[in-house]
Design a protein around this motif. Structure first.
Motif, PDB file in Angstrom:
ATOM      1  N   PHE A  11     -46.914 -76.563  88.839  1.00 21.90           N
ATOM      2  CA  PHE A  11     -48.210 -76.081  88.374  1.00 21.90           C
ATOM      3  C   PHE A  11     -48.016 -75.063  87.269  1.00 21.90           C
ATOM      4  O   PHE A  11     -46.924 -74.525  87.088  1.00 21.90           O
ATOM      5  CB  PHE A  11     -49.036 -75.494  89.521  1.00 21.90           C
ATOM      6  N   GLU A  12     -49.087 -74.821  86.549  1.00 22.93           N
ATOM      7  CA  GLU A  12     -49.064 -73.857  85.459  1.00 22.93           C
ATOM      8  C   GLU A  12     -50.392 -73.114  85.438  1.00 22.93           C
ATOM      9  O   GLU A  12     -51.446 -73.702  85.677  1.00 22.93           O
ATOM     10  CB  GLU A  12     -48.848 -74.585  84.135  1.00 22.93           C
ATOM     11  N   GLY A  27     -49.848 -63.763  80.100  1.00 17.17           N
ATOM     12  CA  GLY A  27     -48.987 -64.178  81.204  1.00 17.17           C
ATOM     13  C   GLY A  27     -49.007 -65.647  81.544  1.00 17.17           C
ATOM     14  O   GLY A  27     -48.958 -66.000  82.709  1.00 17.17           O
ATOM     15  N   ASP A  28     -49.085 -66.510  80.556  1.00 13.84           N
ATOM     16  CA  ASP A  28     -49.195 -67.940  80.836  1.00 13.84           C
ATOM     17  C   ASP A  28     -47.947 -68.495  81.515  1.00 13.84           C
ATOM     18  O   ASP A  28     -46.833 -68.097  81.216  1.00 13.84           O
ATOM     19  CB  ASP A  28     -49.441 -68.718  79.540  1.00 13.84           C
ATOM     20  N   GLY A  29     -48.178 -69.434  82.400  1.00 11.24           N
ATOM     21  CA  GLY A  29     -47.109 -70.275  82.909  1.00 11.24           C
ATOM     22  C   GLY A  29     -46.308 -69.769  84.066  1.00 11.24           C
ATOM     23  O   GLY A  29     -46.277 -70.407  85.102  1.00 11.24           O
ATOM     24  N   GLY A  30     -45.671 -68.648  83.947  1.00  8.95           N
ATOM     25  CA  GLY A  30     -44.584 -68.285  84.833  1.00  8.95           C
ATOM     26  C   GLY A  30     -44.920 -67.758  86.209  1.00  8.95           C
ATOM     27  O   GLY A  30     -44.258 -66.850  86.671  1.00  8.95           O
ATOM     28  N   VAL A  68     -54.847 -65.075  93.817  1.00  8.29           N
ATOM     29  CA  VAL A  68     -53.665 -64.231  93.941  1.00  8.29           C
ATOM     30  C   VAL A  68     -52.514 -64.968  93.279  1.00  8.29           C
ATOM     31  O   VAL A  68     -52.129 -66.057  93.713  1.00  8.29           O
ATOM     32  CB  VAL A  68     -53.340 -63.922  95.417  1.00  8.29           C
ATOM     33  N   CYS A  69     -52.004 -64.382  92.198  1.00  5.55           N
ATOM     34  CA  CYS A  69     -50.936 -64.991  91.414  1.00  5.55           C
ATOM     35  C   CYS A  69     -49.679 -64.143  91.571  1.00  5.55           C
ATOM     36  O   CYS A  69     -49.714 -62.938  91.321  1.00  5.55           O
ATOM     37  CB  CYS A  69     -51.319 -65.049  89.944  1.00  5.55           C
ATOM     38  N   LYS A  70     -48.588 -64.781  91.961  1.00  5.01           N
ATOM     39  CA  LYS A  70     -47.315 -64.074  92.134  1.00  5.01           C
ATOM     40  C   LYS A  70     -46.295 -64.639  91.162  1.00  5.01           C
ATOM     41  O   LYS A  70     -46.245 -65.847  90.948  1.00  5.01           O
ATOM     42  CB  LYS A  70     -46.799 -64.240  93.558  1.00  5.01           C
ATOM     43  N   ARG A  71     -45.506 -63.738  90.589  1.00  4.30           N
ATOM     44  CA  ARG A  71     -44.442 -64.171  89.688  1.00  4.30           C
ATOM     45  C   ARG A  71     -43.297 -63.178  89.711  1.00  4.30           C
ATOM     46  O   ARG A  71     -43.478 -61.995  90.001  1.00  4.30           O
ATOM     47  CB  ARG A  71     -44.955 -64.334  88.261  1.00  4.30           C
ATOM     48  N   GLY A  72     -42.143 -63.679  89.393  1.00  3.22           N
ATOM     49  CA  GLY A  72     -40.982 -62.811  89.246  1.00  3.22           C
ATOM     50  C   GLY A  72     -41.143 -61.966  87.996  1.00  3.22           C
ATOM     51  O   GLY A  72     -41.634 -62.447  86.974  1.00  3.22           O
ATOM     52  N   VAL A 108     -52.199 -78.521  88.188  1.00  5.93           N
ATOM     53  CA  VAL A 108     -51.158 -79.142  89.010  1.00  5.93           C
ATOM     54  C   VAL A 108     -50.665 -80.370  88.261  1.00  5.93           C
ATOM     55  O   VAL A 108     -51.466 -81.148  87.741  1.00  5.93           O
ATOM     56  CB  VAL A 108     -51.705 -79.542  90.403  1.00  5.93           C
ATOM     57  N   GLN A 109     -49.354 -80.520  88.215  1.00  4.69           N
ATOM     58  CA  GLN A 109     -48.750 -81.626  87.468  1.00  4.69           C
ATOM     59  C   GLN A 109     -48.167 -82.661  88.417  1.00  4.69           C
ATOM     60  O   GLN A 109     -47.764 -82.330  89.531  1.00  4.69           O
ATOM     61  CB  GLN A 109     -47.650 -81.089  86.556  1.00  4.69           C
TER      62      GLN A 109
END
Length: 159
Positions: A11-12, A27-30, A68-72, A108-109
């Motif tokens: 997903f993206e 903050g796109d994508g990651g 809720v978006c989580k990213r490293g 979603v891909q």
């Protein structure tokens, strides 16, 4: 052709500034996890006079859960962490007006990386930002968490 079930790991997320000056993308994508793709409908009970065998149910307002978006946490090799999400939140806290809002999509891909489903959210603003949980014993990736309030969620292709 057989139907194919979508997986949850392809997903993206993209953000597009609603209006005004400043960062148009954010903050796109990651992101490694997104939750809150749900809508709940209020139901109002109406006790109709003379009807003792039940109640009438009326449609109420739709309620949207925060995304809720989580990213490293990441940054350039040898550089500082990218502060874009923190800057957006801090600008609001500091009283910078107008408040920057973003429309966005969660796509979603399929197994080949082609878009298969997309949720569109409108006029998001940050309501909570959580820094990484630091623990020297685990060696885990530092993860930041962004909570977004928004004004609508649609599955693309629905009205």
């Amino acid at each position: 052709m057989a139907d194919v079930l979508l997986t949850t790991f392809r997903f993206e997320v993209t953000f597009n500034r609603v209006a005004g000056a400043g960062a148009q993308r954010l903050g796109d994508g990651g992101f490694q996890e997104v939750t809150g793709l749900d809508v709940e409908m209020d139901v109002k009970d109406y006790e109709e006079g003379g009807r003792n065998d039940g109640i009438v149910r009326r449609v109420g307002r739709a309620k949207y859960s925060p995304l809720v978006c989580k990213r490293g946490m990441f940054g350039p090799e040898g550089g500082d962490a990218v502060p874009e999400l923190w800057q957006w939140f801090q600008d609001i806290v500091a009283g910078v007006r107008p408040v920057r809002r973003y429309d966005g999509t969660v796509v979603v891909q399929d197994q080949r990386g082609r878009p298969a489903a997309a949720w569109l959210f409108r006029a998001a603003l940050p309501v909570k930002l959580v820094g990484p949980q630091l623990n020297a014993r685990t060696g885990e990736v530092a993860v930041e968490e962004l909570h977004l309030a928004h004004e609508g969620l649609l599955l693309e292709g629905t009205a």
